[in-house]
Design an enzyme around this catalytic site. Sequence first.
Site, PDB file in Angstrom:
ATOM      1  N   ASP A 323       0.794  -1.222   0.000  1.00 35.84           N
ATOM      2  CA  ASP A 323       0.000   0.000   0.000  1.00 35.84           C
ATOM      3  C   ASP A 323       0.829   1.276   0.000  1.00 35.84           C
ATOM      4  O   ASP A 323       0.275   2.361   0.146  1.00 35.84           O
ATOM      5  CB  ASP A 323      -0.939   0.009   1.212  1.00 35.84           C
ATOM      6  CG  ASP A 323      -0.202  -0.041   2.540  1.00 35.84           C
ATOM      7  OD1 ASP A 323       1.007  -0.379   2.540  1.00 35.84           O
ATOM      8  OD2 ASP A 323      -0.830   0.234   3.580  1.00 35.84           O
ATOM      9  N   GLU A 393      18.533  10.772 -31.212  1.00 35.75           N
ATOM     10  CA  GLU A 393      19.824  10.361 -31.751  1.00 35.75           C
ATOM     11  C   GLU A 393      20.010  10.645 -33.232  1.00 35.75           C
ATOM     12  O   GLU A 393      21.104  10.501 -33.752  1.00 35.75           O
ATOM     13  CB  GLU A 393      20.049   8.882 -31.440  1.00 35.75           C
ATOM     14  CG  GLU A 393      19.954   8.624 -29.936  1.00 35.75           C
ATOM     15  CD  GLU A 393      20.551   7.305 -29.517  1.00 35.75           C
ATOM     16  OE1 GLU A 393      21.186   6.645 -30.355  1.00 35.75           O
ATOM     17  OE2 GLU A 393      20.395   6.937 -28.341  1.00 35.75           O
ATOM     18  N   MET A 459      27.941  10.746 -27.943  1.00 36.57           N
ATOM     19  CA  MET A 459      28.028   9.281 -27.918  1.00 36.57           C
ATOM     20  C   MET A 459      29.230   8.787 -28.722  1.00 36.57           C
ATOM     21  O   MET A 459      29.114   8.219 -29.815  1.00 36.57           O
ATOM     22  CB  MET A 459      26.724   8.681 -28.423  1.00 36.57           C
ATOM     23  CG  MET A 459      25.564   8.979 -27.482  1.00 36.57           C
ATOM     24  SD  MET A 459      23.984   8.282 -28.013  1.00 36.57           S
ATOM     25  CE  MET A 459      23.596   9.363 -29.388  1.00 36.57           C
ATOM     26  N   ASP A 462      30.599   2.950 -30.301  1.00 38.98           N
ATOM     27  CA  ASP A 462      29.831   2.256 -31.343  1.00 38.98           C
ATOM     28  C   ASP A 462      30.125   2.785 -32.742  1.00 38.98           C
ATOM     29  O   ASP A 462      29.257   2.746 -33.620  1.00 38.98           O
ATOM     30  CB  ASP A 462      28.324   2.343 -31.081  1.00 38.98           C
ATOM     31  CG  ASP A 462      27.878   1.428 -29.960  1.00 38.98           C
ATOM     32  OD1 ASP A 462      28.669   0.547 -29.584  1.00 38.98           O
ATOM     33  OD2 ASP A 462      26.765   1.606 -29.462  1.00 38.98           O
TER      34      ASP A 462
END
Length: 619
Positions: A323, A393, A459, A462
């Site tokens: 709760d 992005e 970024m 990658d």
Amino acid sequence: MHPTDVPRQRLRRRTTAALAALALPAAALVGLATPSHAAAEATTVTATYAKTQDWGSGFEGKWTIKNSGTTTVSSWNVQWDFPSGTKVTSAWDATVTNSADHWTAKNLSWNGTLAPGASVSFGFNGTGSGAPTGCKLNGASCDGGDVPGDAAPSAPGTPTASGITDTSAKLSWSAATDDKGVKNYDVLRDGAKVATVTGTSYTDTGLKAGTDYSYTVQARDTADQTGPVSGSVKVRTTGGGTDPGPGPGDKVNLGYFTNWGVYGRQYYPKNLETSGSAAKVTHINYAFGNVQGGKCTMGDAYADTDMAYTAANSVSGQADTWDQPLRGAFNQLRQLKAKNPNLKILWSFGGWTWSGGFGEAAKNPAAFADSCYKLVEDPRWADVFDGIDIDWEYPNACGLTCDTSGQDALKKLSTALRSKFGSQNLVTAAITADASSGGKIDKQDYAGAAQSMDWYNVMTYDFFGAWEAKGPTAPHSPLTSYSGIPQQGFNSADAIAKLKAQGVPASKLLLGIGFYGRGWTGVTQKEPGGTATGPAAGTYEQGIEDYKVLKTKCPSNGTVAGTAYAHCGSDWWSYDTPATIGSKMSWAKSQGLGGAFFWEFSGDTSNGELVTAINSGLK
């Protein structure tokens, strides 16, 4: 699709398993129920409904079943009707099925028995704007047959604070309303109940000097039903010196925490504390909220606000109760901030998979900013967040989809967000590091948008990976260019240089670090540039693996362009180590950058050695 695009889809996305656990179709939510309780006994049992969240394109609902009688109830079955267009999309703590617009929820095997005075709740996510009608509980009226239409009390007014000292604060609020009368109020400090009072004021004592607290209030009616919590008020006790949080000359050390990591990875906010990382970072980005219909929306309501934490997995060491007004990762982050009062947390929206929603948002930036503000500053968790991060992005460029919002789209959104969130909240963005000629950096006015941003998370990882299955092998996060690099402009130094040349202040640029490696298999050449037969095996996905695994599975045995690589057997991996991170932090400081950020916490070792390397390197 550009080579740098694919990794965002693979890394910065929600995992299939996590989504499957959260978005079960109603037809799949079957079984696990016990026989219905007799209708005669249902006269002592009530079911009440509350809409606990509403994010425009959807909502979260909650039913509470309470046994007010003197006989134990062995099972429960709640039925109701939704108007056409309103439906349940996922549910928890109950089996939910439907026949057209008629919905049925049955207890699970573990929560069907209700002793006298006991209560249980189940929740669901839904779409549409309708409210339930025709409620039946175990075949009888949901109001128990004796208190028709008994509704939960309204939310009290947002508390105000006065008489603040080193160790105490007085709180006052306007009364809640209820059709049968309000009995008392629960006072919540940082989400935990500290007192129950009959009046509309309370003085909290025993506090620490110079410490931040957040207070809300919740009303109870004469049937002991609780209503929604009030808005929150932030209180800082006097004394204790000044806040030693990051100042203008301090470097930012920011890490991403993913809401889906609490599933298969079993990486919880508590891990940030036990690893020592929470004390070494300045900011956390909580990823991800979604962007739908031009609005900020919840990304995973169950993980964010409803998942019950055991004592073993909780930051505070206390188990969640059924709760309490807020559970899930948000409540755990609140507990984390209580232990680390200078830590700042931003709610990050978008990411690779959900960046496509920003195009619609760019059509009405003011409406988008307003929706984001209402969600981030929702009174149930406003104290948790210190601002917003948008991970768009590929604005005005192609990624998972192609965007045509225009060269100034990000600037329009950032201006609207700053106007709405004000100067007291952080507004940041994760952006591309594609510095190739005509690449993504050239597609957007990052300098113009930076005027409204506190910083950019660039970024710088990658760049290369096994989506090019045959190679050539290359480091996924090169700091600089090198002889034989597969693509010019795909390195950190070129990205930072291009953003600076565009007019973005160096102090608003954070260097990105990946806490993982990218790898190929079928490789015979140790040095970069070798051929391969495909992606190397990974724990969760081919071609990618956490640093904590690679450091022992395939230790680095070379460096190129400021990044480590490893050739072990027929596998070839590239990743950052504490040593290469130290060199990158030295470079970041020499460039006058605002600091560094990383994706993401769960890839680090249990003692947070990569976070430690960033922290040490930025000093």
